[in-house]
Design an enzyme around this catalytic site. Structure first.
Site, short mmCIF file in Angstrom:
data_model
loop_
_atom_site.label_atom_id
_atom_site.label_comp_id
_atom_site.label_asym_id
_atom_site.label_seq_id
_atom_site.Cartn_x
_atom_site.Cartn_y
_atom_site.Cartn_z
N HIS A 57 12.39 25.15 95.92
CA HIS A 57 12.78 24.85 97.30
C HIS A 57 13.70 25.95 97.78
O HIS A 57 14.75 26.21 97.18
CB HIS A 57 13.49 23.49 97.40
CG HIS A 57 13.90 23.16 98.81
ND1 HIS A 57 13.07 22.47 99.67
CD2 HIS A 57 15.02 23.44 99.52
CE1 HIS A 57 13.66 22.33 100.84
NE2 HIS A 57 14.85 22.92 100.77
N CYS A 58 13.35 26.60 98.86
CA CYS A 58 14.11 27.73 99.39
C CYS A 58 14.96 27.28 100.57
O CYS A 58 14.44 26.88 101.62
CB CYS A 58 13.16 28.86 99.83
SG CYS A 58 14.03 30.31 100.46
N GLY A 59 16.29 27.33 100.38
CA GLY A 59 17.18 26.94 101.46
C GLY A 59 17.12 27.87 102.66
O GLY A 59 17.32 27.45 103.79
#
Length: 382
Positions: free
Chosen positions: A189-191
């Site tokens: 998951h890429c913030g």
């Protein structure tokens, strides 16, 4: 004469921080100050902040910080997306205001005024595609196709039901606790994107990394040529050697040239150093994710394999201890890092990646995902 030492000190500290942050957990740095700096940057600094807030402002302020952390790290939010847009916008605005006046220059064509706009626009497009595209959500309607696309390897992936989605979780998929959905070929998951990176948008994410690496490198190089052109047009070296009697050598000229540049073009130097550091960071991420694509592996699978290998090594050590075998002293960290040989215990622990089908087919799978192929649709109709 103090200017070169100041630059050397600044560059050394910056390099130490970057290396510690990116490589501090490598085995060769175990027990060294590099590992301690890495631990401080990734964990210690935040814990010290919590203690400081608690000591200064009490439990209420500490709970507020924890609430902000929960919102930023455990829930979908656009904070880092806004931060990215601000960094790009502000940096480009400063470059336009301070450096476009030197374009065209002695070494830089006026074409770069328009190339920079195109480069930033393409980067923004890749950002939007990565942030708002479907990463490959697994639903009850398409789960059967994903089950057929990715077989279980029986080691890091076994057939089990997702306790949240109540569907059979396909191999290589993972339920993201932030997005609250199962994602096929889950990477992470890429913030920065406020989105998961999975089967359908890995291609956009890798293109985003590569393109921004090239943009930063391009910006740093162009700024370097601007500075070199200013030195040439203003005849700085000629004036220093002829009128001031400075020795025409690198050691003689460098302190004076650096001093002149810092006095007249300090903004361009700061921008070039900033872009070079960002390019260095992005270059590391590009290399890592390119390696993942070429080997058909994901970040999630890399961590799973690390956990599995560590668990197997621990089991082997416990068996050896139970059998009364004497354990040999381990080699030095540097020798173990560069050595290609393995111990007998390590030979039994093999990373058998059944999804690696060769570099060309692996790259095709990234850029043309299974879910966008006709065979995937036929499985759905069947």
């Amino acid at each position: 004469m103090d200017v070169p030492w100041l630059l050397v000190a600044h560059g050394s500290v910056t390099a130490l921080v970057v290396v510690s942050f990116l490589c501090g957990q490598w085995p060769i740095f175990e027990g060294t100050f590099v590992q301690r700096i890495n631990h401080f940057l990734t964990f210690g600094a935040y814990h010290h902040l919590l203690r400081l807030v608690h000591a200064a402002c009490g439990n209420g302020a500490r709970d507020l910080v924890l609430g902000v952390e929960s919102y930023c790290c455990d829930r979908p939010n656009p904070i880092l997306q806004i931060f990215y847009v601000a960094i790009i916008g502000v940096t480009y605005f400063i470059i336009v205001q301070t450096s476009f006046q030197y374009i065209p220059g002695y070494y830089v064509s006026g074409l770069h005024r328009y190339l920079s706009i195109v480069a930033v626009a393409i980067g923004a497009l890749l950002f939007v595609l990565t942030s708002f595209s479907d990463p490959g959500t697994v639903t009850a309607e398409n789960v059967s196709q994903y089950l057929s696309a990715y077989p279980y390897d029986g080691i890091i992936f076994e057939e089990k039901e997702c306790s949240t989605c109540k569907i059979t979780r396909p191999a290589r998929a993972k339920h993201c606790r932030i997005c609250d959905k199962c994602v096929a070929r889950f990477d992470h998951h890429c913030g920065w994107m406020n989105n998961c990176i999975g089967e359908k948008n890995t291609r956009y994410f890798v293109a985003f990394l590569v393109w921004h690496f090239l943009i930063c490198l391009y910006g740093a190089v162009i700024l370097g040529f601007i500075l070199a052109g200013e030195l040439k047009e203003r005849k700085v070296v000629y004036i220093l050697t002829v009128y001031y009697g400075i020795d025409n050598s690198f050691s003689g000229l460098f302190p004076h040239v650096a001093q002149w540049l810092l006095a007249v073009h300090n903004t361009q130097i700061l921008l070039a150093v900033f872009l070079a550091i960002i390019a260095l960071l992005l270059g590391g991420f590009c290399a890592y994710h390119t390696h993942l694509c070429l080997t058909n592996t994901t970040t999630n699978e890399t961590f799973k394999w690390q956990d599995y290998i560590m668990w197997r090594k621990k089991v082997n050590e416990e068996k050896a201890a139970a059998n009364g075998e004497v354990r040999k002293s381990p080699p030095s960290k540097w020798k173990a890092f560069f050595s290609r040989s393995h111990t007998e215990a390590d030979e039994t622990i093999v990373k058998n990646n059944i999804y690696d089908r060769g570099m060309i087919r692996n790259m095709c799978e990234v850029f043309v995902p299974f879910s966008e192929r006709q065979s995937f649709s036929r499985k759905k109709s069947d």
